[in-house]
Design a protein around this motif. Structure first.
Motif, PDB file in Angstrom:
ATOM      1  N   VAL A  50       8.220  59.192  63.108  1.00 47.99           N
ATOM      2  CA  VAL A  50       7.628  60.236  63.945  1.00 47.99           C
ATOM      3  C   VAL A  50       8.065  60.047  65.397  1.00 47.99           C
ATOM      4  N   ALA A  51       8.096  58.811  65.868  1.00 49.86           N
ATOM      5  CA  ALA A  51       8.523  58.532  67.244  1.00 49.86           C
ATOM      6  C   ALA A  51       9.975  58.942  67.465  1.00 49.86           C
ATOM      7  N   THR A  72       4.484  60.972  55.606  1.00 49.03           N
ATOM      8  CA  THR A  72       5.106  59.642  55.601  1.00 49.03           C
ATOM      9  C   THR A  72       4.231  58.526  56.156  1.00 49.03           C
ATOM     10  N   HIS A  73       3.357  58.835  57.096  1.00 50.58           N
ATOM     11  CA  HIS A  73       2.593  57.815  57.836  1.00 50.58           C
ATOM     12  C   HIS A  73       3.519  56.755  58.420  1.00 50.58           C
ATOM     13  N   ALA A 103       5.480  70.296  62.918  1.00 53.43           N
ATOM     14  CA  ALA A 103       6.419  69.438  62.191  1.00 53.43           C
ATOM     15  C   ALA A 103       6.026  67.968  62.318  1.00 53.43           C
ATOM     16  N   ILE A 104       5.578  67.556  63.500  1.00 55.41           N
ATOM     17  CA  ILE A 104       5.147  66.171  63.702  1.00 55.41           C
ATOM     18  C   ILE A 104       3.931  65.859  62.828  1.00 55.41           C
TER      19      ILE A 104
END
Length: 112
Positions: free
Chosen positions: A55-56, A49-50, A41-42
């Motif tokens: 993500v964090a 999305t970059h 998923a990450i």
């Protein structure tokens, strides 16, 4: 095409884990205890999305929700070993996890 790749990779990981568990419960448990789903998923989130902050945040929220998911793995074997049928044991384990999720989410509201 993008969804097809995501689905194919995800299905391969899941089927591989199930096949390993069929041959060795300990090795299967090791494989499924790895954060494979989270890591997939990450990777998919980063690829789509970059967005490092997103993500964090996602990665930081996962541990809070892993803890209540463990309730199913505590309740299920206990009930099965006491002779409770598999479907009832599975539903009870899922219900225990759902209650634990609710408790964690409620606690997070008060912590923040």
């Amino acid at each position: 095409m993008d969804y097809a790749v995501k689905i194919a990779v995800s299905v391969i990981v899941l089927v591989l884990a199930a096949e390993i568990a069929r041959r060795s419960t300990l090795l299967g448990a090791l494989v499924v205890s790895l954060p494979l789903t989270s890591l997939l998923a990450i990777v998919w989130l980063w690829r789509d999305t970059h967005d490092a902050e997103r993500v964090a945040r996602f990665a930081a929220e996962i541990p809070w929700l892993v803890l209540p998911s463990l309730a199913v793995f505590l309740v299920l074997p206990v009930l099965l070993r006491r002779g409770v049928s598999f479907p009832v044991s599975l539903v009870a384990g899922c219900a225990a996890s759902a209650l634990a999720y609710g408790a964690v989410l409620l606690a997070q509201r008060f912590i923040k």
